[in-house]
Design a protein around this motif. Structure first.
Motif, PDB file in Angstrom:
ATOM      1  N   THR A  99     -83.087 -84.302 -41.891  1.00  0.00           N
ATOM      2  CA  THR A  99     -84.011 -84.552 -41.208  1.00  0.00           C
ATOM      3  C   THR A  99     -83.133 -83.353 -39.990  1.00  0.00           C
ATOM      4  O   THR A  99     -82.521 -84.141 -39.356  1.00  0.00           O
ATOM      5  N   VAL A 100     -84.340 -82.924 -38.877  1.00  0.00           N
ATOM      6  CA  VAL A 100     -83.454 -81.716 -38.170  1.00  0.00           C
ATOM      7  C   VAL A 100     -84.150 -82.547 -36.592  1.00  0.00           C
ATOM      8  O   VAL A 100     -85.140 -82.549 -35.977  1.00  0.00           O
ATOM      9  N   TYR A 101     -83.403 -82.129 -35.461  1.00  0.00           N
ATOM     10  CA  TYR A 101     -83.726 -83.027 -34.740  1.00  0.00           C
ATOM     11  C   TYR A 101     -82.916 -81.196 -33.526  1.00  0.00           C
ATOM     12  O   TYR A 101     -81.649 -81.315 -33.222  1.00  0.00           O
ATOM     13  N   VAL A 102     -83.932 -80.714 -32.578  1.00  0.00           N
ATOM     14  CA  VAL A 102     -83.269 -79.319 -32.153  1.00  0.00           C
ATOM     15  C   VAL A 102     -84.184 -80.052 -30.335  1.00  0.00           C
ATOM     16  O   VAL A 102     -84.839 -80.487 -30.263  1.00  0.00           O
ATOM     17  N   ALA A 103     -82.700 -80.425 -29.618  1.00  0.00           N
ATOM     18  CA  ALA A 103     -82.752 -80.267 -27.839  1.00  0.00           C
ATOM     19  C   ALA A 103     -82.803 -79.071 -26.967  1.00  0.00           C
ATOM     20  O   ALA A 103     -81.190 -78.287 -27.035  1.00  0.00           O
ATOM     21  N   GLY A 104     -83.478 -78.100 -27.301  1.00  0.00           N
ATOM     22  CA  GLY A 104     -83.451 -76.519 -26.462  1.00  0.00           C
ATOM     23  C   GLY A 104     -83.020 -77.491 -24.607  1.00  0.00           C
ATOM     24  O   GLY A 104     -83.379 -78.533 -24.217  1.00  0.00           O
ATOM     25  N   ALA A 105     -82.729 -76.203 -23.863  1.00  0.00           N
ATOM     26  CA  ALA A 105     -82.195 -76.360 -22.085  1.00  0.00           C
ATOM     27  C   ALA A 105     -83.100 -75.249 -21.525  1.00  0.00           C
ATOM     28  O   ALA A 105     -83.493 -74.757 -21.877  1.00  0.00           O
ATOM     29  N   ARG A 126     -80.792 -88.859 -22.466  1.00  0.00           N
ATOM     30  CA  ARG A 126     -81.334 -89.179 -23.437  1.00  0.00           C
ATOM     31  C   ARG A 126     -81.370 -88.391 -24.489  1.00  0.00           C
ATOM     32  O   ARG A 126     -81.639 -88.833 -26.088  1.00  0.00           O
ATOM     33  N   HIS A 127     -80.034 -88.136 -24.457  1.00  0.00           N
ATOM     34  CA  HIS A 127     -79.700 -87.339 -26.341  1.00  0.00           C
ATOM     35  C   HIS A 127     -79.003 -87.789 -26.739  1.00  0.00           C
ATOM     36  O   HIS A 127     -79.020 -88.108 -28.017  1.00  0.00           O
ATOM     37  N   TRP A 128     -78.466 -88.950 -26.076  1.00  0.00           N
ATOM     38  CA  TRP A 128     -77.646 -89.930 -26.817  1.00  0.00           C
ATOM     39  C   TRP A 128     -78.722 -91.127 -27.278  1.00  0.00           C
ATOM     40  O   TRP A 128     -78.810 -91.615 -29.001  1.00  0.00           O
ATOM     41  N   ILE A 129     -79.580 -90.902 -26.994  1.00  0.00           N
ATOM     42  CA  ILE A 129     -81.022 -91.576 -27.388  1.00  0.00           C
ATOM     43  C   ILE A 129     -80.905 -91.856 -28.548  1.00  0.00           C
ATOM     44  O   ILE A 129     -81.639 -91.981 -29.665  1.00  0.00           O
ATOM     45  N   ALA A 130     -81.539 -89.928 -28.614  1.00  0.00           N
ATOM     46  CA  ALA A 130     -82.130 -88.772 -29.546  1.00  0.00           C
ATOM     47  C   ALA A 130     -81.079 -88.881 -30.452  1.00  0.00           C
ATOM     48  O   ALA A 130     -81.558 -89.368 -32.289  1.00  0.00           O
ATOM     49  N   LEU A 131     -79.689 -88.560 -30.283  1.00  0.00           N
ATOM     50  CA  LEU A 131     -79.211 -88.620 -31.717  1.00  0.00           C
ATOM     51  C   LEU A 131     -79.043 -90.265 -32.499  1.00  0.00           C
ATOM     52  O   LEU A 131     -78.710 -90.311 -33.673  1.00  0.00           O
ATOM     53  N   GLN A 132     -79.152 -91.382 -31.973  1.00  0.00           N
ATOM     54  CA  GLN A 132     -78.965 -92.975 -32.020  1.00  0.00           C
ATOM     55  C   GLN A 132     -80.293 -92.960 -32.759  1.00  0.00           C
ATOM     56  O   GLN A 132     -80.433 -93.852 -34.745  1.00  0.00           O
ATOM     57  N   GLU A 133     -81.427 -92.440 -32.747  1.00  0.00           N
ATOM     58  CA  GLU A 133     -82.713 -92.814 -33.709  1.00  0.00           C
ATOM     59  C   GLU A 133     -82.524 -92.054 -34.768  1.00  0.00           C
ATOM     60  O   GLU A 133     -83.168 -92.086 -35.559  1.00  0.00           O
ATOM     61  N   LEU A 134     -81.706 -90.473 -34.077  1.00  0.00           N
ATOM     62  CA  LEU A 134     -82.265 -89.554 -35.317  1.00  0.00           C
ATOM     63  C   LEU A 134     -81.285 -90.636 -36.540  1.00  0.00           C
ATOM     64  O   LEU A 134     -81.605 -90.017 -38.019  1.00  0.00           O
ATOM     65  N   PHE A 135     -79.965 -90.440 -36.433  1.00  0.00           N
ATOM     66  CA  PHE A 135     -78.881 -91.688 -37.404  1.00  0.00           C
ATOM     67  C   PHE A 135     -79.436 -93.074 -38.267  1.00  0.00           C
ATOM     68  O   PHE A 135     -79.181 -92.949 -39.279  1.00  0.00           O
ATOM     69  N   GLU A 136     -79.809 -93.241 -37.340  1.00  0.00           N
ATOM     70  CA  GLU A 136     -80.725 -95.282 -37.567  1.00  0.00           C
ATOM     71  C   GLU A 136     -81.158 -94.577 -38.576  1.00  0.00           C
ATOM     72  O   GLU A 136     -81.784 -95.310 -39.845  1.00  0.00           O
ATOM     73  N   SER A 137     -82.340 -93.536 -38.111  1.00  0.00           N
ATOM     74  CA  SER A 137     -83.766 -93.450 -39.285  1.00  0.00           C
ATOM     75  C   SER A 137     -83.050 -91.903 -40.653  1.00  0.00           C
ATOM     76  O   SER A 137     -83.667 -92.539 -41.603  1.00  0.00           O
ATOM     77  N   ALA A 138     -82.051 -91.452 -40.243  1.00  0.00           N
ATOM     78  CA  ALA A 138     -82.526 -90.348 -41.251  1.00  0.00           C
ATOM     79  C   ALA A 138     -80.944 -90.932 -42.132  1.00  0.00           C
ATOM     80  O   ALA A 138     -80.766 -90.015 -43.267  1.00  0.00           O
ATOM     81  N   LEU A 139     -79.909 -91.286 -41.881  1.00  0.00           N
ATOM     82  CA  LEU A 139     -79.092 -91.891 -42.311  1.00  0.00           C
ATOM     83  C   LEU A 139     -79.312 -92.144 -43.582  1.00  0.00           C
ATOM     84  O   LEU A 139     -79.649 -93.882 -43.635  1.00  0.00           O
ATOM     85  N   PRO A 140     -78.591 -92.353 -45.036  1.00  0.00           N
ATOM     86  CA  PRO A 140     -78.384 -93.529 -46.061  1.00  0.00           C
ATOM     87  C   PRO A 140     -77.872 -94.405 -45.410  1.00  0.00           C
ATOM     88  O   PRO A 140     -76.522 -94.337 -44.621  1.00  0.00           O
ATOM     89  N   ASN A 141     -78.395 -95.814 -46.072  1.00  0.00           N
ATOM     90  CA  ASN A 141     -77.912 -96.885 -45.667  1.00  0.00           C
ATOM     91  C   ASN A 141     -76.979 -97.297 -46.873  1.00  0.00           C
ATOM     92  O   ASN A 141     -77.313 -97.101 -47.148  1.00  0.00           O
TER      93      ASN A 141
END
Length: 246
Positions: free
Chosen positions: A174-180, A231-246
């Motif tokens: 799962t890929v999350y990209v945040a541009g500037a 905002r980037h910390w929230i995005a990272l937290q949500e990404l890893f919680e949803s996409a990394l294997p439990n």
């Protein structure tokens, strides 16, 4: 957060690293954090510790290890002082996609062998040049990457045969990209091209732009923006919680 110093054997030598973990016994999902052009420094030690606090074992490797005991950069002048800028860009260009992939295999092997870490698929995240590295690693080492967070990265879409977006059909993460905002290295057109490549490859992804300049997530960068960084910390937290294997 607890941390240990480590040395990781790679195909090209020995890479110093730190492993940051949450409090408690674990084991935890593993993440590799890729630094920006300034390399490993106090700011990134603090960022790795914060990410570990979300419940991950975070590996922070010195991606410039091939340069030996290199002189740290002063991020206040690294892009404006001519000699420092020349050295900085020389070191950036010295790390090839082949090196990124080879190093990543060693980093993942290290994580897989640690008692603090669970699972055999990992998260990667990175900033500026590290954001590009994260996307490349997801395409070059697809079986071992479950989630990618890329922040204010340039060079994700180029005219070169090795452009990262051309690896989309190999990715399983799962890929999350945040541009500037206003970043000539990752424009709206680049984002559209990347989006089309990931969509065609059926890669779950999000691409968005933050209203802040290149470098917004890293506290010792001049364009650092607190609101965008949070905002980037929230995005990272949500990404890893949803996409990394439990």
């Amino acid at each position: 957060m607890p941390s240990i110093n480590a040395t990781i054997d790679t195909a090209d030598g020995s890479c110093p690293a730190t492993l940051h973990t949450p409090n408690g016994p674990g084991p935890w999902t593993g993440v590799v954090m890729y630094v920006d052009a300034g390399g490993v420094r106090d700011t990134f030690q603090e960022m790795a510790a914060r990410l570990a606090g979300f419940g991950h074992a975070v590996l922070l490797p010195d991606v410039y290890y091939r340069h030996g005991d290199w002189e740290p950069f002063d991020m206040r002048t690294a892009f404006t002082e001519p000699d420092q800028r020349t050295r900085l860009f020389s070191m950036i260009k010295s790390i090839t996609p082949d090196m990124m992939a080879s190093d990543a295999e060693a980093f993942f092997d290290f994580l897989a062998g640690r008692p603090e870490v669970k699972g055999d698929a990992f998260g990667v995240c990175g900033y500026c040049m590290g954001g590009r590295t994260s996307v490349i690693v997801a395409g070059r080492v697809p079986d071992r990457v479950a989630a990618v967070g890329s922040f204010h990265a340039s060079g994700l879409v180029t005219d070169e045969p090795a452009s990262p977006h051309l690896l989309a059909d190999r990715m399983k993460a799962t890929v999350y990209v945040a541009g500037a905002k206003g970043d000539s290295g990752f424009t709206r057109d680049h984002a559209d091209t990347l989006d089309k490549a990931l969509t065609a490859a059926d890669v779950a992804h999000t691409i968005e732009f933050y209203p802040a300049g290149h470098g917004f997530a890293v506290p010792d960068n001049a364009p650092y923006d607190h609101e965008a960084s949070e905002r980037h910390w929230i995005a990272l937290q949500e990404l890893f919680e949803s996409a990394l294997p439990n």
